[in-house]
Motif scaffolding. Structure first.
Motif, PDB file in Angstrom:
ATOM      1  N   LEU A  34       0.834  -1.204   0.000  1.00  0.00           N
ATOM      2  CA  LEU A  34       0.000   0.000   0.000  1.00  0.00           C
ATOM      3  C   LEU A  34       0.870   1.254   0.000  1.00  0.00           C
ATOM      4  O   LEU A  34       1.831   1.356   0.775  1.00  0.00           O
ATOM      5  CB  LEU A  34      -0.916  -0.020   1.221  1.00  0.00           C
ATOM      6  N   ALA A  35       0.522   2.181  -0.865  1.00  0.00           N
ATOM      7  CA  ALA A  35       1.237   3.447  -0.971  1.00  0.00           C
ATOM      8  C   ALA A  35       0.216   4.536  -1.306  1.00  0.00           C
ATOM      9  O   ALA A  35      -0.987   4.315  -1.224  1.00  0.00           O
ATOM     10  CB  ALA A  35       2.309   3.354  -2.060  1.00  0.00           C
ATOM     11  N   PHE A  36       0.693   5.714  -1.686  1.00  0.00           N
ATOM     12  CA  PHE A  36      -0.182   6.774  -2.199  1.00  0.00           C
ATOM     13  C   PHE A  36       0.631   7.692  -3.091  1.00  0.00           C
ATOM     14  O   PHE A  36       1.852   7.748  -2.996  1.00  0.00           O
ATOM     15  CB  PHE A  36      -0.832   7.587  -1.058  1.00  0.00           C
ATOM     16  N   SER A  37      -0.066   8.405  -3.957  1.00  0.00           N
ATOM     17  CA  SER A  37       0.505   9.521  -4.712  1.00  0.00           C
ATOM     18  C   SER A  37      -0.358  10.733  -4.455  1.00  0.00           C
ATOM     19  O   SER A  37      -1.580  10.607  -4.277  1.00  0.00           O
ATOM     20  CB  SER A  37       0.502   9.244  -6.218  1.00  0.00           C
ATOM     21  N   SER A  38       0.256  11.903  -4.446  1.00  0.00           N
ATOM     22  CA  SER A  38      -0.533  13.125  -4.293  1.00  0.00           C
ATOM     23  C   SER A  38      -0.072  14.180  -5.289  1.00  0.00           C
ATOM     24  O   SER A  38       1.100  14.212  -5.693  1.00  0.00           O
ATOM     25  CB  SER A  38      -0.430  13.667  -2.859  1.00  0.00           C
ATOM     26  N   SER A  66       3.769  15.557  -6.940  1.00  0.00           N
ATOM     27  CA  SER A  66       4.200  16.322  -5.771  1.00  0.00           C
ATOM     28  C   SER A  66       4.819  15.482  -4.670  1.00  0.00           C
ATOM     29  O   SER A  66       5.871  15.822  -4.121  1.00  0.00           O
ATOM     30  CB  SER A  66       3.020  17.099  -5.200  1.00  0.00           C
ATOM     31  N   CYS A  67       4.156  14.396  -4.288  1.00  0.00           N
ATOM     32  CA  CYS A  67       4.615  13.630  -3.140  1.00  0.00           C
ATOM     33  C   CYS A  67       4.041  12.226  -3.194  1.00  0.00           C
ATOM     34  O   CYS A  67       2.867  12.045  -3.524  1.00  0.00           O
ATOM     35  CB  CYS A  67       4.165  14.340  -1.855  1.00  0.00           C
ATOM     36  N   CYS A  68       4.872  11.248  -2.876  1.00  0.00           N
ATOM     37  CA  CYS A  68       4.453   9.852  -2.774  1.00  0.00           C
ATOM     38  C   CYS A  68       4.913   9.317  -1.431  1.00  0.00           C
ATOM     39  O   CYS A  68       5.835   9.861  -0.829  1.00  0.00           O
ATOM     40  CB  CYS A  68       5.086   9.009  -3.880  1.00  0.00           C
ATOM     41  N   GLY A  69       4.300   8.238  -0.997  1.00  0.00           N
ATOM     42  CA  GLY A  69       4.728   7.655   0.263  1.00  0.00           C
ATOM     43  C   GLY A  69       3.914   6.435   0.606  1.00  0.00           C
ATOM     44  O   GLY A  69       3.166   5.909  -0.225  1.00  0.00           O
ATOM     45  N   HIS A  70       4.044   6.012   1.848  1.00  0.00           N
ATOM     46  CA  HIS A  70       3.380   4.811   2.339  1.00  0.00           C
ATOM     47  C   HIS A  70       2.670   5.123   3.645  1.00  0.00           C
ATOM     48  O   HIS A  70       3.283   5.667   4.558  1.00  0.00           O
ATOM     49  CB  HIS A  70       4.409   3.702   2.593  1.00  0.00           C
ATOM     50  N   PRO A  71       1.394   4.759   3.766  1.00  0.00           N
ATOM     51  CA  PRO A  71       0.748   4.900   5.068  1.00  0.00           C
ATOM     52  C   PRO A  71       1.337   3.893   6.043  1.00  0.00           C
ATOM     53  O   PRO A  71       1.696   2.778   5.654  1.00  0.00           O
ATOM     54  CB  PRO A  71      -0.728   4.600   4.779  1.00  0.00           C
ATOM     55  N   LEU A  72       1.449   4.282   7.287  1.00  0.00           N
ATOM     56  CA  LEU A  72       1.889   3.358   8.321  1.00  0.00           C
ATOM     57  C   LEU A  72       0.764   2.366   8.598  1.00  0.00           C
ATOM     58  O   LEU A  72      -0.407   2.662   8.332  1.00  0.00           O
ATOM     59  CB  LEU A  72       2.234   4.132   9.594  1.00  0.00           C
ATOM     60  N   PRO A  73       1.068   1.188   9.102  1.00  0.00           N
ATOM     61  CA  PRO A  73      -0.007   0.252   9.440  1.00  0.00           C
ATOM     62  C   PRO A  73      -1.043   0.909  10.351  1.00  0.00           C
ATOM     63  O   PRO A  73      -0.699   1.514  11.363  1.00  0.00           O
ATOM     64  CB  PRO A  73       0.743  -0.879  10.159  1.00  0.00           C
ATOM     65  N   GLY A  74      -2.316   0.852   9.926  1.00  0.00           N
ATOM     66  CA  GLY A  74      -3.397   1.457  10.704  1.00  0.00           C
ATOM     67  C   GLY A  74      -3.621   2.937  10.471  1.00  0.00           C
ATOM     68  O   GLY A  74      -4.574   3.510  10.989  1.00  0.00           O
ATOM     69  N   GLU A  75      -2.766   3.585   9.685  1.00  0.00           N
ATOM     70  CA  GLU A  75      -2.890   5.028   9.432  1.00  0.00           C
ATOM     71  C   GLU A  75      -3.817   5.274   8.241  1.00  0.00           C
ATOM     72  O   GLU A  75      -3.606   4.700   7.178  1.00  0.00           O
ATOM     73  CB  GLU A  75      -1.512   5.627   9.136  1.00  0.00           C
ATOM     74  N   PRO A  76      -4.853   6.122   8.393  1.00  0.00           N
ATOM     75  CA  PRO A  76      -5.673   6.467   7.226  1.00  0.00           C
ATOM     76  C   PRO A  76      -4.793   7.068   6.121  1.00  0.00           C
ATOM     77  O   PRO A  76      -3.888   7.862   6.405  1.00  0.00           O
ATOM     78  CB  PRO A  76      -6.657   7.500   7.779  1.00  0.00           C
ATOM     79  N   VAL A  77      -5.063   6.692   4.881  1.00  0.00           N
ATOM     80  CA  VAL A  77      -4.191   7.113   3.783  1.00  0.00           C
ATOM     81  C   VAL A  77      -4.180   8.635   3.628  1.00  0.00           C
ATOM     82  O   VAL A  77      -3.127   9.228   3.407  1.00  0.00           O
ATOM     83  CB  VAL A  77      -4.580   6.420   2.458  1.00  0.00           C
ATOM     84  N   ASP A  78      -5.348   9.282   3.776  1.00  0.00           N
ATOM     85  CA  ASP A  78      -5.354  10.740   3.625  1.00  0.00           C
ATOM     86  C   ASP A  78      -4.499  11.427   4.695  1.00  0.00           C
ATOM     87  O   ASP A  78      -3.874  12.451   4.444  1.00  0.00           O
ATOM     88  CB  ASP A  78      -6.774  11.302   3.586  1.00  0.00           C
ATOM     89  N   ARG A  79      -4.429  10.842   5.888  1.00  0.00           N
ATOM     90  CA  ARG A  79      -3.565  11.390   6.953  1.00  0.00           C
ATOM     91  C   ARG A  79      -2.096  11.177   6.597  1.00  0.00           C
ATOM     92  O   ARG A  79      -1.246  12.020   6.907  1.00  0.00           O
ATOM     93  CB  ARG A  79      -3.868  10.737   8.300  1.00  0.00           C
ATOM     94  N   ALA A  80      -1.790  10.048   5.958  1.00  0.00           N
ATOM     95  CA  ALA A  80      -0.414   9.799   5.520  1.00  0.00           C
ATOM     96  C   ALA A  80       0.012  10.833   4.481  1.00  0.00           C
ATOM     97  O   ALA A  80       1.156  11.308   4.503  1.00  0.00           O
ATOM     98  CB  ALA A  80      -0.287   8.385   4.957  1.00  0.00           C
ATOM     99  N   VAL A  81      -0.912  11.195   3.594  1.00  0.00           N
ATOM    100  CA  VAL A  81      -0.617  12.226   2.590  1.00  0.00           C
ATOM    101  C   VAL A  81      -0.240  13.534   3.285  1.00  0.00           C
ATOM    102  O   VAL A  81       0.789  14.151   2.977  1.00  0.00           O
ATOM    103  CB  VAL A  81      -1.822  12.444   1.644  1.00  0.00           C
TER     104      VAL A  81
END
Length: 194
Positions: A34-38, A66-81
């Motif tokens: 699981l990751a994200f892009s913003s 702009s920014c990519c990353g990985h949510p921590l286990p249990g972290e909502p993805v939007d908060r990780a962004v």
């Protein structure tokens, strides 16, 4: 004492399988995780592009979103962004809008290192300049979205493989990124749902 950052491993249906140290999941046999892009926009509709630091394991010195990353286990993805935007670019964001809930990709570098991510895509709007963290970002550049989207889709811009795949999907949402309608969090894969 700091603990090693972990990422969430997922199956092809987006269900969590467990976690693994972040340092172990970017190699020749990269498991789907699981990751994200913003994509950060200013109020004029310009997108903030970043050039990845030259010591990054994957796609060093390459321009991307702009920014990519990985949510921590249990972290909502939007908060990780929001967390990563603060860390990588010194930006304070109130929220992140979900745009592409189920985006996924696999890309291999010339040296055999693979990125393999289930990577929801978010839009963030800010009204402050970025302050890049040199550990993460070598350079930044603001570009009008229309110019960037056209250049990315026509192969005129050298950008990361995930960004190249995301831009046409975002462009389908409309010509003005500030008016894109967010997706529902219920459309996120199971491992990414709040």
């Amino acid at each position: 004492m700091t603990t090693e950052e972990h990422v969430v491993l997922v199956d092809p249906a987006g269900r969590a399988l467990g976690t693994a140290p972040k340092t172990s999941v970017h190699g020749r046999e990269t498991p789907l995780h699981l990751a994200f892009s913003s994509y950060v926009f200013d109020h004029e509709g310009r997108v903030l592009l970043t050039k990845r630091a030259d010591h990054k394991i994957t796609w060093p010195s390459v321009w991307t979103n702009s920014c990519c990353g990985h949510p921590l286990p249990g972290e909502p993805v939007d908060r990780a962004v929001v967390r990563r935007l603060s860390y990588e670019l010194g930006l304070t964001a109130e929220s992140a809008d979900l745009m592409l809930p189920a985006f996924s990709y696999r890309a291999e570098m010339a040296n055999g290192i693979v990125e393999h991510e289930l990577c929801p895509v978010y839009r963030v709007t800010v009204d402050a300049p970025a302050t890049p963290n040199p550990d993460e970002v070598a350079e930044t550049c603001w570009m009008p979205w229309k110019e960037f989207a056209e250049g990315a889709q026509n192969g005129l811009l050298a950008i990361s493989p995930w960004c190249r795949e995301q831009v046409p999907l975002l462009a389908e949402l409309g010509s003005d990124p500030l008016t894109w309608q967010p997706a529902s969090p219920s459309d996120l894969p199971p491992a990414a749902r709040p």
